[in-house]
Scaffold this motif. Structure first.
Motif, PDB file in Angstrom:
ATOM      1  N   ARG A 198       0.864  -1.183   0.000  1.00  0.00           N
ATOM      2  CA  ARG A 198       0.000   0.000   0.000  1.00  0.00           C
ATOM      3  C   ARG A 198       0.894   1.224   0.000  1.00  0.00           C
ATOM      4  NH1 ARG A 198      -0.761   2.682   5.017  1.00  0.00           N
ATOM      5  NH2 ARG A 198       0.650   1.842   6.583  1.00  0.00           N
ATOM      6  N   ARG A 199       0.287   2.416  -0.036  1.00  0.00           N
ATOM      7  CA  ARG A 199       1.072   3.638   0.121  1.00  0.00           C
ATOM      8  C   ARG A 199       0.589   4.402   1.337  1.00  0.00           C
ATOM      9  NH1 ARG A 199       4.665   4.880  -3.842  1.00  0.00           N
ATOM     10  NH2 ARG A 199       4.387   3.748  -5.806  1.00  0.00           N
ATOM     11  N   SER A 200       1.510   5.074   1.998  1.00  0.00           N
ATOM     12  CA  SER A 200       1.156   5.865   3.180  1.00  0.00           C
ATOM     13  C   SER A 200       0.398   7.111   2.743  1.00  0.00           C
ATOM     14  CB  SER A 200       2.429   6.280   3.926  1.00  0.00           C
ATOM     15  OG  SER A 200       3.053   7.341   3.220  1.00  0.00           O
ATOM     16  N   ARG A 244      -1.785  -3.328   5.483  1.00  0.00           N
ATOM     17  CA  ARG A 244      -3.212  -3.208   5.156  1.00  0.00           C
ATOM     18  C   ARG A 244      -3.444  -3.148   3.646  1.00  0.00           C
ATOM     19  NH1 ARG A 244      -4.560   1.974   7.488  1.00  0.00           N
ATOM     20  NH2 ARG A 244      -2.340   2.164   7.851  1.00  0.00           N
ATOM     21  N   ALA A 298     -11.746  -2.879   2.649  1.00  0.00           N
ATOM     22  CA  ALA A 298     -10.547  -2.044   2.788  1.00  0.00           C
ATOM     23  C   ALA A 298      -9.846  -2.304   4.117  1.00  0.00           C
ATOM     24  CB  ALA A 298     -10.928  -0.573   2.682  1.00  0.00           C
ATOM     25  N   HIS A 299      -8.547  -2.056   4.139  1.00  0.00           N
ATOM     26  CA  HIS A 299      -7.744  -2.031   5.363  1.00  0.00           C
ATOM     27  C   HIS A 299      -7.734  -3.349   6.126  1.00  0.00           C
ATOM     28  CE1 HIS A 299      -7.139   2.160   4.666  1.00  0.00           C
ATOM     29  NE2 HIS A 299      -8.431   2.405   4.705  1.00  0.00           N
TER      30      HIS A 299
END
Lengths: 379, 91
Positions: B40-42, B61, B68-69
């Protein structure tokens, strides 16, 4: 020899930061003192709405002016302030509330605040995650959201760029306020103007100031981009905010630019007890889920509490404090301090330099609380 | 452990691309084994990948089967699973 400034601002929350900037813009040498750190108190705990509210004509005048001033400022703000012109939708559950929405639109229009009626379909299209069967709503497109602690730091940085000085942490904890001056520990600092912008803590410096902490809970979710597009507030929010006696919750959610959903709101009068009240948190979240059922599927990553500085008549204290020479108050904004900080600073700066403010400042004059406190003896 | 040395594998879909990965392990392990380095990306756009591997750090996540997550380190990989890095890999 005592240190001397043109103005001292006590409290580096968003109201103090805005006042410091406004006074620095007048060319004054400004000192800001905060016994903890800038933007770290009520400012950091708040939702960050820039919203026009019409609980009273005076509140409407102040919020409408301030939202306008925020919009003017918005293109200068750094991106960390997260200014999001998302607008507000006041959500009406039934026909009776829809009538109230129509009245709200009329009142806003008389103050030059644009708003649009949404019918049941309109509100569903604007916010697909709201429950079905709502009556409609009022879209106020000029409202916005900021990230409050960053907004306060931006205002403070801008003040510093115009020569202001900021002192933080325990060395800058004010222990006494007197005619044209303050004491921080063993240091005495003098100024023509001392502005108390310490929120509910102003009462600990000047006991006659009738500001009490009104506790609130907030919850924030993980990132779900597009889940909510506008700030959403139930029409009953004003009732919840207005009634001071009991604890209350109201549906109020905000999209953050990160994609997170900020969920409020609750109100309690329990002094400075910052602990999490699980039963009111639960009621608050259930209220939110009653309006947005799929909220219940999202992960909440943090919950916290904060203290709104509340006054008995629901209006902030803005102006000179009559019983201490040179001391001014800019406090008591309850849940609207992020919105009204900029207009507060404008009024303070105008009154300090002797200019006529853009709105009548007399309803916010702190002297009113001294008049109200005068004992009435029955004959 | 590497998918392809005779052990059992499953097919999953990562960002719309079909991938054959080791079966019987967590999704995080399967993806790392298959060479996926960004999960993922922050919020600032930096790449993220599993750190703790045991559900604590939240770094892994992903959107798994449209939810999601979810933490990839706590989910056992399954045939037909669809996984989204929300652009972390493709961008």
């Amino acid at each position: 020899v005592a240190e001397r400034y043109d103005a001292i601002v006590v409290g580096a929350g968003i109201v103090g930061a805005a006042c410091a900037r406004a006074l620095a813009l007048e060319g004054m040498r400004v000192l800001v003192v905060d016994g903890r750190f800038a933007g770290g108190g009520t400012t950091a705990a708040g939702m960050g709405h820039l919203v026009v509210m019409d609980d009273s004509p005076e509140q409407l005048a102040l919020t409408a002016l301030s939202v306008e001033l925020w919009r003017d400022l918005s293109r200068k703000l750094s991106h960390e302030v997260e200014f999001d012109p998302c607008g507000t939708i006041w959500v009406a559950e039934d026909g009776e509330q829809l009538d109230a929405v129509r009245e709200k639109q009329r009142v806003y229009a008389t103050h030059g605040v644009a708003s649009h009626m949404l019918d049941a379909r309109g509100v569903a299209e604007a916010e697909p995650n709201l429950r079905s069967g709502l009556a409609g709503g009022l879209l106020v497109p000029g409202d916005a959201v900021v990230y409050p602690p960053r907004a306060a730091l931006w205002l403070l940085d801008d003040a510093c760029a115009r020569g202001a000085t900021v002192l933080e942490h325990s060395d800058a904890a004010v222990t006494d306020v007197f005619d044209h001056g303050i004491r921080c520990g063993s240091r005495e600092i003098e100024a023509d103007v001392v502005v108390l912008a310490a929120g509910a803590e102003a009462a600990s410096l000047v006991p006659e100031v009738p500001i009490v902490p009104r506790k609130g809970h907030l919850a924030i979710t993980d990132r779900y981009h597009g889940f909510v597009r506008h700030q959403l507030v139930e029409l009953g929010y004003l009732t919840s905010a207005h009634v001071m006696t009991s604890e209350s919750v109201a549906f109020n959610v905000q999209p953050r630019v990160t994609g997170q959903v900020l969920i409020g709101s609750s109100r309690e009068l329990v002094g400075w007890d910052a602990s999490m009240n699980r039963s009111i948190l639960r009621r608050m979240l259930e209220r939110a889920a009653a309006f947005m059922p799929s909220l219940a599927d999202l992960s909440i990553i943090r919950t916290w509490t904060g203290f709104r500085p509340a006054t008995p008549d629901k209006l902030p204290l803005i102006g000179p404090w009559p019983s201490i020479a040179g001391v001014w108050i800019a406090a008591g904004h309850e849940g609207l301090g992020i919105t009204t900080s900029i207009a507060t600073a404008r009024l303070i700066a105008d009154l300090v330099v002797g200019r006529t403010p853009p709105i009548d400042a007399s309803p916010y004059a702190p002297a009113r609380v001294l008049d109200a406190a005068t004992p009435v003896h029955s004959t | 452990m590497s998918a392809g040395r005779g052990q059992e594998t499953v097919r999953i879909v990562v960002d719309g691309r079909e991938l054959e990965v080791a079966a019987g392990v967590t999704l995080a392990a399967a993806l790392l084994d298959a060479g996926v380095q960004m999960f993922r990306r922050s919020v600032r756009g930096d790449p993220r990948a599993p750190l703790c591997g045991m559900g604590i750090c939240q770094e892994c996540r992903m959107t798994i089967d449209q939810v999601a997550h979810r933490r990839a380190c706590l989910v056992t990989v399954a045939s037909g699973m669809t996984v989204s890095t929300q652009g972390a890999v493709s961008s």
